[in-house]
Write a protein that holds these residues in place. Structure first.
Motif, PDB file in Angstrom:
ATOM      1  N   THR A  26       0.812  -1.217   0.000  1.00  0.00           N
ATOM      2  CA  THR A  26       0.000   0.000   0.000  1.00  0.00           C
ATOM      3  C   THR A  26       0.846   1.269   0.000  1.00  0.00           C
ATOM      4  N   HIS A  50       1.743  -7.922   0.736  1.00  0.00           N
ATOM      5  CA  HIS A  50       0.313  -7.691   0.509  1.00  0.00           C
ATOM      6  C   HIS A  50      -0.386  -7.561   1.863  1.00  0.00           C
ATOM      7  N   PRO A  51      -1.239  -6.555   2.056  1.00  0.00           N
ATOM      8  CA  PRO A  51      -1.910  -6.400   3.353  1.00  0.00           C
ATOM      9  C   PRO A  51      -2.797  -7.579   3.733  1.00  0.00           C
ATOM     10  N   ASP A  52      -3.336  -8.285   2.743  1.00  0.00           N
ATOM     11  CA  ASP A  52      -4.173  -9.450   3.068  1.00  0.00           C
ATOM     12  C   ASP A  52      -3.357 -10.546   3.739  1.00  0.00           C
ATOM     13  N   ASP A  53      -2.074 -10.649   3.379  1.00  0.00           N
ATOM     14  CA  ASP A  53      -1.228 -11.655   4.022  1.00  0.00           C
ATOM     15  C   ASP A  53      -0.982 -11.305   5.484  1.00  0.00           C
ATOM     16  N   ALA A  98      -3.010  -9.613   7.364  1.00  0.00           N
ATOM     17  CA  ALA A  98      -4.288  -9.849   8.047  1.00  0.00           C
ATOM     18  C   ALA A  98      -4.513 -11.330   8.310  1.00  0.00           C
ATOM     19  N   GLU A  99      -4.178 -12.176   7.334  1.00  0.00           N
ATOM     20  CA  GLU A  99      -4.371 -13.615   7.518  1.00  0.00           C
ATOM     21  C   GLU A  99      -3.461 -14.168   8.611  1.00  0.00           C
ATOM     22  N   THR A 155       0.104 -19.338   6.943  1.00  0.00           N
ATOM     23  CA  THR A 155      -1.192 -19.347   6.251  1.00  0.00           C
ATOM     24  C   THR A 155      -1.400 -20.567   5.375  1.00  0.00           C
ATOM     25  N   ARG A 212       1.457 -13.339  -1.341  1.00  0.00           N
ATOM     26  CA  ARG A 212       0.933 -12.698  -2.543  1.00  0.00           C
ATOM     27  C   ARG A 212       1.954 -11.695  -3.100  1.00  0.00           C
ATOM     28  N   SER A 226      -0.271  -8.610  -7.723  1.00  0.00           N
ATOM     29  CA  SER A 226      -1.655  -8.982  -7.402  1.00  0.00           C
ATOM     30  C   SER A 226      -2.373  -7.846  -6.690  1.00  0.00           C
ATOM     31  N   TRP A 227      -1.660  -7.117  -5.825  1.00  0.00           N
ATOM     32  CA  TRP A 227      -2.289  -5.976  -5.143  1.00  0.00           C
ATOM     33  C   TRP A 227      -2.525  -4.840  -6.130  1.00  0.00           C
ATOM     34  N   HIS A 258      -6.011  -2.821  -7.446  1.00  0.00           N
ATOM     35  CA  HIS A 258      -6.151  -1.410  -7.070  1.00  0.00           C
ATOM     36  C   HIS A 258      -5.638  -0.467  -8.153  1.00  0.00           C
TER      37      HIS A 258
END
Length: 211
Positions: free
Chosen positions: A66, A95-98, A100-101, A190, A195, A199-200, A204
């Motif tokens: 980000t 990646h922020p989703d990683d 978070a997971e 995970t 990622r 992909s991010w 976006h």
């Protein structure tokens, strides 16, 4: 984050929270940062959590995907160019989703709970390579304008507190010619590979486009 989290942590303890995950920064321990503004801020928060007695794990993610939006999107939308000092400095976008997971897993499973977990994206690249990747995703040329440290300080126009920006620039300058650390912590926790920055960016791309 600037300020104290003492009241928040005390409220968590009073509410019976059994486990916490603290998102920190490698600046809390890295050479050239741990004793400067960014590191000091994160270290103060890190002290407050164990002092409360709250069981926890500290996460240290690498350079956030980000950051490309925060630092460059406005310039790219305005003119398809990005001014960067020390554009050859290496980063490992995560990646922020990683993040978070990983945090969710630690909160719901005991398997990987520890004092800290250092997280990275899957690939070390120079900042100018990250800009080129943005251009590739957009299907357009995005130019890097190399600027000096002094020019970068002037261009920022106070958006970032000067001591913080000076620290960021000094660290970037010191890492040129190196490879940013890459590890498999995201996959280990995970169960899937980390990622990619691409992909991010693909999800976006509109943040970097006009209209």
């Amino acid at each position: 984050m600037i300020g104290t989290v003492d009241a928040f942590v005390a409220a968590a303890v009073d509410a019976g929270v059994r486990y916490a995950v603290l998102l920190s920064s490698p600046a809390a321990y890295e050479v050239g940062e741990f004793d400067r503004p960014i590191g000091q801020i994160h270290r103060a928060v890190e002290r407050a959590v164990p002092d409360s007695g709250l069981a926890h794990t500290v996460l240290y993610p690498s350079w956030l995907a980000t950051n490309t939006r925060r630092d460059w999107a406005g310039q790219i939308r305005a003119g398809g160019r990005v001014a960067i000092a020390f554009a050859d400095a290496p980063v490992t976008p995560i990646h922020p989703d990683d993040i978070a997971e990983v945090a969710a897993h630690l909160l719901t499973h005991e398997t990987f709970r520890s004092r800290m977990q250092i997280l990275s994206g899957p690939q070390s690249m120079r900042m100018r390579d990250a800009v080129a990747l943005i251009g590739d995703v957009l299907g357009a040329d995005v130019t890097v304008d190399d600027v000096t440290r002094e020019q970068a300080l002037d261009l920022d126009q106070g958006r970032i507190p000067r001591p913080v920006l000076e620290s960021l620039l000094d660290v970037a300058a010191a890492t040129i010619g190196q490879t940013a650390p890459v590890n498999n912590t995201v996959e280990r926790i995970t169960g899937h590979p980390a990622r990619t920055l691409r992909s991010w960016l693909e999800a976006h791309r509109h943040d970097f486009q006009n209209g």
